[in-house]
Design a protein around this motif. Structure first.
Motif, PDB file in Angstrom:
ATOM      1  N   ARG A   2      46.536 -11.855 -45.811  1.00  0.00           N
ATOM      2  CA  ARG A   2      47.635 -12.753 -45.359  1.00  0.00           C
ATOM      3  C   ARG A   2      48.646 -13.413 -46.648  1.00  0.00           C
ATOM      4  NH1 ARG A   2      43.451 -16.481 -44.374  1.00  0.00           N
ATOM      5  NH2 ARG A   2      44.088 -17.156 -45.728  1.00  0.00           N
ATOM      6  N   GLU A   3      49.985 -12.415 -46.526  1.00  0.00           N
ATOM      7  CA  GLU A   3      51.009 -12.534 -47.341  1.00  0.00           C
ATOM      8  C   GLU A   3      50.372 -13.482 -48.732  1.00  0.00           C
ATOM      9  OE1 GLU A   3      55.855 -12.848 -48.029  1.00  0.00           O
ATOM     10  OE2 GLU A   3      54.969 -12.581 -45.862  1.00  0.00           O
ATOM     11  N   GLY A   4      50.792 -13.614 -49.742  1.00  0.00           N
ATOM     12  CA  GLY A   4      50.272 -14.009 -50.725  1.00  0.00           C
ATOM     13  C   GLY A   4      49.395 -14.832 -50.920  1.00  0.00           C
ATOM     14  N   GLN A   5      48.433 -14.253 -50.070  1.00  0.00           N
ATOM     15  CA  GLN A   5      47.331 -14.665 -50.260  1.00  0.00           C
ATOM     16  C   GLN A   5      46.301 -13.088 -51.164  1.00  0.00           C
ATOM     17  OE1 GLN A   5      44.443 -12.711 -47.031  1.00  0.00           O
ATOM     18  NE2 GLN A   5      42.543 -14.616 -47.742  1.00  0.00           N
ATOM     19  N   ARG A   6      45.112 -13.132 -52.439  1.00  0.00           N
ATOM     20  CA  ARG A   6      44.902 -13.400 -53.749  1.00  0.00           C
ATOM     21  C   ARG A   6      43.984 -12.676 -53.671  1.00  0.00           C
ATOM     22  NH1 ARG A   6      47.623 -15.587 -58.361  1.00  0.00           N
ATOM     23  NH2 ARG A   6      48.817 -16.306 -58.496  1.00  0.00           N
ATOM     24  N   ARG A   7      43.502 -11.597 -53.971  1.00  0.00           N
ATOM     25  CA  ARG A   7      42.278  -9.996 -53.192  1.00  0.00           C
ATOM     26  C   ARG A   7      41.471 -10.988 -55.230  1.00  0.00           C
ATOM     27  NH1 ARG A   7      44.868  -5.853 -53.315  1.00  0.00           N
ATOM     28  NH2 ARG A   7      44.999  -5.780 -51.133  1.00  0.00           N
ATOM     29  N   ILE A   8      39.980 -11.032 -54.888  1.00  0.00           N
ATOM     30  CA  ILE A   8      39.573 -10.821 -55.678  1.00  0.00           C
ATOM     31  C   ILE A   8      38.199  -9.948 -55.715  1.00  0.00           C
ATOM     32  CG2 ILE A   8      37.815 -12.245 -57.090  1.00  0.00           C
ATOM     33  CD1 ILE A   8      40.542 -13.733 -57.245  1.00  0.00           C
ATOM     34  N   LEU A   9      37.701  -8.908 -56.851  1.00  0.00           N
ATOM     35  CA  LEU A   9      36.916  -8.200 -56.569  1.00  0.00           C
ATOM     36  C   LEU A   9      35.300  -8.583 -57.406  1.00  0.00           C
ATOM     37  CD1 LEU A   9      35.637  -4.724 -56.628  1.00  0.00           C
ATOM     38  CD2 LEU A   9      36.282  -4.510 -58.543  1.00  0.00           C
ATOM     39  N   VAL A  10      34.605  -8.834 -56.305  1.00  0.00           N
ATOM     40  CA  VAL A  10      33.342  -9.638 -57.515  1.00  0.00           C
ATOM     41  C   VAL A  10      32.604  -7.870 -57.622  1.00  0.00           C
ATOM     42  CG1 VAL A  10      31.036 -10.480 -56.340  1.00  0.00           C
ATOM     43  CG2 VAL A  10      33.868 -11.803 -55.966  1.00  0.00           C
ATOM     44  N   SER A  20      27.234 -14.783 -52.115  1.00  0.00           N
ATOM     45  CA  SER A  20      27.847 -16.324 -51.498  1.00  0.00           C
ATOM     46  C   SER A  20      28.064 -16.737 -52.938  1.00  0.00           C
ATOM     47  CB  SER A  20      25.648 -16.750 -53.056  1.00  0.00           C
ATOM     48  OG  SER A  20      24.450 -17.019 -52.765  1.00  0.00           O
ATOM     49  N   VAL A  21      28.706 -15.920 -53.821  1.00  0.00           N
ATOM     50  CA  VAL A  21      30.012 -15.671 -54.752  1.00  0.00           C
ATOM     51  C   VAL A  21      30.980 -15.430 -53.640  1.00  0.00           C
ATOM     52  CG1 VAL A  21      31.648 -14.898 -56.497  1.00  0.00           C
ATOM     53  CG2 VAL A  21      29.476 -15.509 -57.053  1.00  0.00           C
ATOM     54  N   ALA A  22      31.014 -14.446 -53.056  1.00  0.00           N
ATOM     55  CA  ALA A  22      32.192 -14.282 -51.814  1.00  0.00           C
ATOM     56  C   ALA A  22      32.255 -14.931 -50.517  1.00  0.00           C
ATOM     57  CB  ALA A  22      31.768 -12.427 -50.915  1.00  0.00           C
ATOM     58  N   ALA A  23      31.478 -16.022 -50.668  1.00  0.00           N
ATOM     59  CA  ALA A  23      31.615 -16.603 -49.430  1.00  0.00           C
ATOM     60  C   ALA A  23      32.085 -17.697 -49.816  1.00  0.00           C
ATOM     61  CB  ALA A  23      30.026 -16.468 -48.847  1.00  0.00           C
ATOM     62  N   GLY A  29      40.377 -19.786 -49.824  1.00  0.00           N
ATOM     63  CA  GLY A  29      41.849 -19.057 -49.343  1.00  0.00           C
ATOM     64  C   GLY A  29      41.470 -17.076 -49.622  1.00  0.00           C
ATOM     65  N   PHE A  30      40.428 -16.891 -50.921  1.00  0.00           N
ATOM     66  CA  PHE A  30      40.914 -15.218 -50.790  1.00  0.00           C
ATOM     67  C   PHE A  30      40.405 -14.756 -50.388  1.00  0.00           C
ATOM     68  CE2 PHE A  30      40.414 -18.345 -54.918  1.00  0.00           C
ATOM     69  CZ  PHE A  30      40.817 -18.512 -55.401  1.00  0.00           C
ATOM     70  N   GLU A  31      40.983 -13.064 -50.542  1.00  0.00           N
ATOM     71  CA  GLU A  31      40.551 -12.284 -49.526  1.00  0.00           C
ATOM     72  C   GLU A  31      38.965 -11.774 -50.680  1.00  0.00           C
ATOM     73  OE1 GLU A  31      41.579  -7.517 -48.264  1.00  0.00           O
ATOM     74  OE2 GLU A  31      42.935  -8.515 -49.767  1.00  0.00           O
ATOM     75  N   VAL A  32      38.210 -11.562 -50.663  1.00  0.00           N
ATOM     76  CA  VAL A  32      37.057 -10.776 -51.575  1.00  0.00           C
ATOM     77  C   VAL A  32      36.484  -9.133 -50.659  1.00  0.00           C
ATOM     78  CG1 VAL A  32      34.631 -11.308 -52.577  1.00  0.00           C
ATOM     79  CG2 VAL A  32      36.532 -13.147 -52.026  1.00  0.00           C
TER      80      VAL A  32
END
Length: 228
Positions: A2-10, A20-23, A29-32
Motif C-alpha cells: 500500500r502507498e506509504g507502507q513501510r517495508r521491513i526485511l527480516v 514470529s517476527v514477521a507476523a 502494518g508493515f510489509e515484510v
C-alpha cells in the motif's frame, strides 16, 4: 504494498523466530520479507530497498556483520541487529559496520516491534527536520546538514545513531545527560530497558573520536567535554 507502507526485511535462519517476527510486524502494518542466509539477505536488500532490516548476527553463507557491511555500502538503511551472544566485542563491531541498534536473544517480540517503530520515527525526524547550525567545540566540528564530523581536521565515520547521539550531547556541552533521557530523546524509547545500548554507542564514539571526549558520571549518564 500500500502507498506509504513501510517495508521491513527480516534476516533470520531460525524459521520459527523469523515467522514470529514477521507476523508481528505485519500486524503492525508493515510489509515484510524474509531472508534466511547472508547471500539472499544482501540480494533482497538490494532488490527490494527495505526501509529497515532486522538482522541476525549468526547466519549461513556469511554472517550478519558482512551482510551489514555490504548493504550499507550499497545504500544506507537502518539496521536492528539480533544476537544470541551477549558479547560486547560483537556488539561494538556490529555498531561499527552500520547497525543502529541491537537486541540479545531471547527477546520480546513486542519490544522488537516497539524498537522498529522508534527507529523509523527517529529516521523520519532527522530526515525532515535537519538542524542547519554547524557545531564547533574546540577541535571538534559537526556539520548536521552533511552529517559529517571532524576532530583535529580528521574526518570520523560515524553510524547514523552515533551521529545523532553525538549531536545530542554536543547540544549541551559539559551537562550530564542521564542514560534514560538519551534513550528517550535519541532512540525514542519510553523505558530504560536499553541503557546498555547507550553504553555501547558511547564506547564506539570514544573509539572513533578519542577517549577524552565523553565523560562518564557513574550511575547517572554522560557529558560531552569541550576538547581543546
Amino acid at each position: 504494498m500500500r502507498e506509504g507502507q513501510r517495508r521491513i526485511l527480516v534476516v533470520e535462519d531460525e524459521l520459527t523466530i523469523a515467522e514470529s517476527v514477521a507476523a508481528r510486524l505485519r500486524a503492525e502494518g508493515f510489509e515484510v520479507e524474509i531472508a534466511n542466509d547472508g547471500p539472499s539477505a544482501v540480494e533482497r536488500a538490494v532488490s527490494s530497498a527495505p526501509d529497515l532490516i532486522v538482522l541476525d548476527l549468526m547466519l549461513p553463507g556469511f554472517d550478519g556483520l558482512e551482510v551489514c557491511r555490504r548493504v550499507q555500502a550499497h545504500r544506507p538503511v537502518p539496521v536492528l541487529m539480533l544476537t544470541a551472544r551477549d558479547d560486547e566485542t560483537d556488539l561494538l563491531v556490529g555498531l561499527a559496520v552500520g547497525a543502529d541498534d541491537y537486541m540479545t536473544k531471547p527477546f520480546s517480540i513486542r519490544e522488537l516491534a516497539a524498537r522498529v517503530h522508534a527507529l523509523l520515527r527517529r529516521v523520519d525526524r532527522n530526515g525532515h527536520q535537519p538542524d542547519t547550525i554547524r557545531i564547533v567545540l574546540g577541535d571538534l566540528e559537526i556539520d548536521p546538514v552533511e552529517r559529517r564530523v571532524h576532530r583535529a581536521g580528521e574526518q570520523a565515520h560515524l553510524t547514523p545513531t552515533e551521529f545523532d547521539l553525538l549531536v545530542h550531547l554536543a547540544g549541551r556541552p559539559r551537562a550530564v545527560i542521564p542514560r534514560e533521557r538519551l534513550l528517550t530523546e535519541v532512540w525514542g524509547w519510553s523505558d530504560s530497558s536499553g541503557t546498555r545500548t547507550v553504553d555501547s554507542h558511547i564506547k564506539a564514539l570514544r573509539r572513533k573520536l578519542g577517549a577524552d571526549l565523553i565523560r562518564t558520571v557513574h550511575g547517572v549518564g554522560y557529558a560531552l567535554e569541550v576538547p581543546r
